[in-house]
Design a protein around this motif. Structure first.
Motif, PDB file in Angstrom:
ATOM      1  N   LEU A  26       0.834  -1.199   0.000  1.00  0.00           N
ATOM      2  CA  LEU A  26       0.000   0.000   0.000  1.00  0.00           C
ATOM      3  C   LEU A  26       0.873   1.255   0.000  1.00  0.00           C
ATOM      4  CD1 LEU A  26      -2.893   1.310   0.531  1.00  0.00           C
ATOM      5  CD2 LEU A  26      -2.251   1.256   2.931  1.00  0.00           C
ATOM      6  N   THR A  27       1.843   1.265   0.907  1.00  0.00           N
ATOM      7  CA  THR A  27       2.687   2.443   1.066  1.00  0.00           C
ATOM      8  C   THR A  27       3.468   2.723  -0.214  1.00  0.00           C
ATOM      9  OG1 THR A  27       2.930   1.789   3.358  1.00  0.00           O
ATOM     10  CG2 THR A  27       4.422   3.491   2.558  1.00  0.00           C
ATOM     11  N   ARG A  28       4.065   1.675  -0.763  1.00  0.00           N
ATOM     12  CA  ARG A  28       4.877   1.870  -1.965  1.00  0.00           C
ATOM     13  C   ARG A  28       4.022   2.325  -3.138  1.00  0.00           C
ATOM     14  NH1 ARG A  28       7.346  -3.519  -0.961  1.00  0.00           N
ATOM     15  NH2 ARG A  28       9.036  -3.133   0.511  1.00  0.00           N
ATOM     16  N   GLU A  29       2.877   1.702  -3.249  1.00  0.00           N
ATOM     17  CA  GLU A  29       1.996   2.035  -4.372  1.00  0.00           C
ATOM     18  C   GLU A  29       1.599   3.513  -4.326  1.00  0.00           C
ATOM     19  OE1 GLU A  29      -0.099   0.492  -7.737  1.00  0.00           O
ATOM     20  OE2 GLU A  29       1.323  -0.478  -6.403  1.00  0.00           O
ATOM     21  N   VAL A  30       1.211   3.964  -3.139  1.00  0.00           N
ATOM     22  CA  VAL A  30       0.771   5.350  -3.004  1.00  0.00           C
ATOM     23  C   VAL A  30       1.941   6.302  -3.286  1.00  0.00           C
ATOM     24  CG1 VAL A  30      -0.015   7.079  -1.346  1.00  0.00           C
ATOM     25  CG2 VAL A  30      -1.145   4.848  -1.464  1.00  0.00           C
ATOM     26  N   LEU A  31       3.121   5.975  -2.765  1.00  0.00           N
ATOM     27  CA  LEU A  31       4.286   6.837  -3.016  1.00  0.00           C
ATOM     28  C   LEU A  31       4.639   6.852  -4.497  1.00  0.00           C
ATOM     29  CD1 LEU A  31       6.474   6.014   0.102  1.00  0.00           C
ATOM     30  CD2 LEU A  31       5.217   8.123  -0.359  1.00  0.00           C
ATOM     31  N   ASP A  32       4.502   5.710  -5.148  1.00  0.00           N
ATOM     32  CA  ASP A  32       4.768   5.660  -6.588  1.00  0.00           C
ATOM     33  C   ASP A  32       3.853   6.619  -7.327  1.00  0.00           C
ATOM     34  OD1 ASP A  32       6.818   3.914  -6.627  1.00  0.00           O
ATOM     35  OD2 ASP A  32       5.590   2.134  -7.076  1.00  0.00           O
TER      36      ASP A  32
ATOM     37  N   MET B 182      -4.850   3.761  -3.082  1.00  0.00           N
ATOM     38  CA  MET B 182      -5.300   3.233  -1.784  1.00  0.00           C
ATOM     39  C   MET B 182      -6.531   2.368  -1.968  1.00  0.00           C
ATOM     40  SD  MET B 182      -5.261   6.380   0.827  1.00  0.00           S
ATOM     41  CE  MET B 182      -4.096   7.648   0.581  1.00  0.00           C
ATOM     42  N   ALA B 183      -7.487   2.896  -2.749  1.00  0.00           N
ATOM     43  CA  ALA B 183      -8.737   2.168  -2.952  1.00  0.00           C
ATOM     44  C   ALA B 183      -8.444   0.827  -3.606  1.00  0.00           C
ATOM     45  CB  ALA B 183      -9.691   2.990  -3.811  1.00  0.00           C
ATOM     46  N   CYS B 184      -7.524   0.837  -4.574  1.00  0.00           N
ATOM     47  CA  CYS B 184      -7.203  -0.394  -5.288  1.00  0.00           C
ATOM     48  C   CYS B 184      -6.608  -1.442  -4.361  1.00  0.00           C
ATOM     49  CB  CYS B 184      -6.256  -0.075  -6.433  1.00  0.00           C
ATOM     50  SG  CYS B 184      -5.777  -1.526  -7.351  1.00  0.00           S
ATOM     51  N   LYS B 185      -5.646  -0.994  -3.533  1.00  0.00           N
ATOM     52  CA  LYS B 185      -4.990  -1.958  -2.639  1.00  0.00           C
ATOM     53  C   LYS B 185      -5.949  -2.471  -1.571  1.00  0.00           C
ATOM     54  CE  LYS B 185      -1.198  -2.299  -4.540  1.00  0.00           C
ATOM     55  NZ  LYS B 185      -0.973  -3.556  -5.230  1.00  0.00           N
TER      56      LYS B 185
END
Ligand code: ADP
Ligand code: MG
Length: 557
Positions: free
Chosen positions: A477-483, A502-505
């Motif tokens: 989640l964290t990495r995805e959002v930062l990306d 966030m919604a996706c994860k």
């Protein structure tokens, strides 16, 4: 007293180069324009360290014949125009013959090219204006220009370069602009080995916009289709409910050239008067097609501003195009009161569908989703349900994403996103880009319920996450959002993409078996979202088969 002297040529050239090559993204812009003028269908851009260590643009265009290669680096040498007449009727992006020599003046340039008529390619290298002998190289037709050591000989210019991240973001905007200017060309951008942009070159403006601004925006766009006094106005504008804090999401293109022209922006916004709150601005990608002889592109060294011979005509056309599209949209939206709206009426369909030429599966046109009765699940991915208007197949992941996205969005607007502290702070390793995104987006991250602390050079400690996302794996989640935050320069779009990530994860996945209660809950929640028909990425959440469609399929009509 100092005497007036004529500058030594090298100094004069370096000063002139400054007008064209203001910062790394100017190089990206000029090289992309050259690739487009060469008829490229694919353009790959690579940059490193904001462009200071490397800018490489590779294309599959028609290349440069070996004998012409050194000429390409001479001042005022161009293959694009021969006469003043040609300048009056410009069909290419370039015409000054200044880009390559200017860049070569302030950097090391390596050009590899091969024209279709030649069997062997050509390699040419120049270091701060002094050229090496030409060599042969094997390569497919097309051209690759690699620029290194940019501003290595002009320390003053180097000082003006902003943070590497800001420079990379500026290059990304340039790439995104040309992708929207030319949806028929595939553009990709790689920043420090990470691909941050890709447009498919499918010739669909929608696809290009999705790549540039996120697909979430697509359902809220309306098409422009207008012609007036020889000016064609195409492209899209946002519905009045989608706005931005500044004008950065308004782009104009004239005959495929991105253009800045302040008064065009006013003409466009004028058409929104009464629709928008003050201080809010629409999103717009406007394509003008106009007789080239009515445009003067030669008013700015970087060719970014244009003048129109018939200013008022062009403004009028833009104004009318937008005003009419908005009026049509309003007329189409108003009567949609849920149940009594006929999905099959071609007239309604044509006006309501935001982008008629879309070739992806059309999302259902319902604005409100009626109460549905859930039958069950198929393929552990789709919920099957029935409503007063027929059968619905709902993508459980996309639907849940939409629900979570809307809740996060509303909570964030209200400034009250619930945060869930983790039992133990979790360390998550991050790339340099992710670290930078963390540093740059502290406020946004906090406001969405994250509590992240830098932890050494390449990790962060996660103390809390958004409560809605507790199902998600923390590191992921964290990495995805930062990306997502790392990619986009535009704050409103960054927010949207971060929320979508966030919604996706956090959403249920395809392949997850749901019990009836869970399915009902998803459908119930989906009925209550304002935009149930599409997920935050713009993909449909459901397929609707109306009773009349069923009857037609069964040959009853
Ligand atoms: P301009 O684009 O104004 O003509 P440039 O300095 O940008 O001037 O380029 C000089 C010439 O080099 C162009 O006119 C073109 O003939 C050739 N050229 C540059 N880049 C490319 C490319 N990517 N593919 C084919 N030809 C190119
Ligand atoms: Mg050029």
């Amino acid at each position: 007293m100092r005497r007036i002297r004529v500058m030594p040529p090298e100094l004069a050239q370096t000063i002139a180069a400054g007008e064209v090559v203001e910062r790394p993204s100017s190089v990206v812009k000029e090289l992309i324009e050259n690739a487009l003028d060469a008829g490229a269908t694919r353009i790959l851009v690579d940059i490193r360290d904001g462009g200071l260590s490397l800018i490489r643009v590779a294309d599959d265009g028609h290349g440069i014949p070996r004998a012409d290669v050194p000429l390409a680096f001479e001042s005022h040498a161009t293959s694009k125009i021969d006469s003043l007449d040609d300048l009056e009727r410009l069909a290419t992006l370039g015409f000054r013959g200044e880009a390559l020599p200017s860049i070569a003046q302030v950097a090391t340039v390596e050009l590899q090219t091969r024209s279709a008529a030649e069997d062997v390619g050509t390699l040419y290298r120049t270091e701060f204006g002094s050229a090496r002998p030409i060599a042969a190289t094997a390569r497919p037709p097309g051209t690759t220009v690699a620029v290194t050591h940019l501003f290595g000989n002009v320390p003053a210019r180097r000082k003006f370069v902003r943070s590497l991240r800001a420079e990379a973001a500026a290059s990304q905007s340039v790439v995104a602009q040309y992708a929207q200017a030319r949806p028929d060309v595939a553009l990709s951008l790689t920043i420090d080995d990470r691909q941050t942009f890709l447009s498919p070159g499918s010739d669909s403006l929608e696809d290009a916009i999705a790549a540039a601004q996120g697909a979430a925006i697509l359902p809220n766009l309306i098409c422009l289709d207008w012609e007036e006094g020889g000016v064609r106005v195409g492209g899209v504008v946002s519905t009045p409910d989608v706005t931005r804090q500044n004008r950065s999401a308004i782009s104009f293109f004239a005959n495929g050239r991105p253009i800045a022209n302040r008064s065009l922006g006013f003409a466009l916004e004028e058409a929104y008067s009464g629709y928008l709150m003050t201080g809010r601005h629409p999103l717009a990608v406007v394509h003008l097609t106009i007789d080239p002889s009515l445009i003067d592109a030669n008013v700015h060294p970087a060719k970014s501003e244009v003048r129109f011979a018939t200013d008022r005509l062009v403004h009028g056309a833009v104004h009318h195009a937008v005003a009419n599209a908005l009026a049509d949209h309003r007329a189409a939206v108003r009567p949609v009161g849920g149940l009594d709206y006929d999905q099959d009426d071609p007239a309604t369909r044509a006006t309501l569908r935001p982008l008629p030429e879309m070739d992806a599966p059309a999302p259902p046109m319902l604005q409100d989703l009626p109460a549905l009765r859930v039958f069950g699940q198929t393929n552990a991915a789709f919920i099957v349900a029935e409503g007063p208007q027929g059968l619905y197949m709902i993508d459980q992941h996309a639907a849940h994403e939409r629900i979570l996205f809307d809740r996060l969005d509303a909570a964030l607007d209200a400034g009250e996103v619930a945060s869930q502290p983790l039992l133990e702070p979790t360390p998550v390793t991050l790339t340099a880009t992710q670290m930078q995104a963390l540093e740059d987006n502290g406020d946004l991250l906090r406001s969405t319920g994250f509590e992240l602390e830098p932890f050494g050079d390449d990790a962060c400690l996660v103390r809390s996450i958004p409560a809605l996302a507790v199902r998600a794996a923390t590191a992921d989640l964290t990495r995805e959002v930062l990306d997502e935050l790392a990619v986009l320069p535009e704050p409103a779009a960054a927010r949207e993409r971060a929320l979508a990530a966030m919604a996706c994860k956090a959403a249920v996945k395809a392949g997850q078996t749901l019990d009836v209660r869970e399915m009902r809950e998803i459908v119930f929640q989906l009925e209550r979202t304002p935009r149930p028909a599409t997920c935050p990425h713009g993909r449909p959440t459901m397929i609707h088969l109306s009773h009349s469609q069923l009857e037609r399929e069964f040959g009853r009509r």
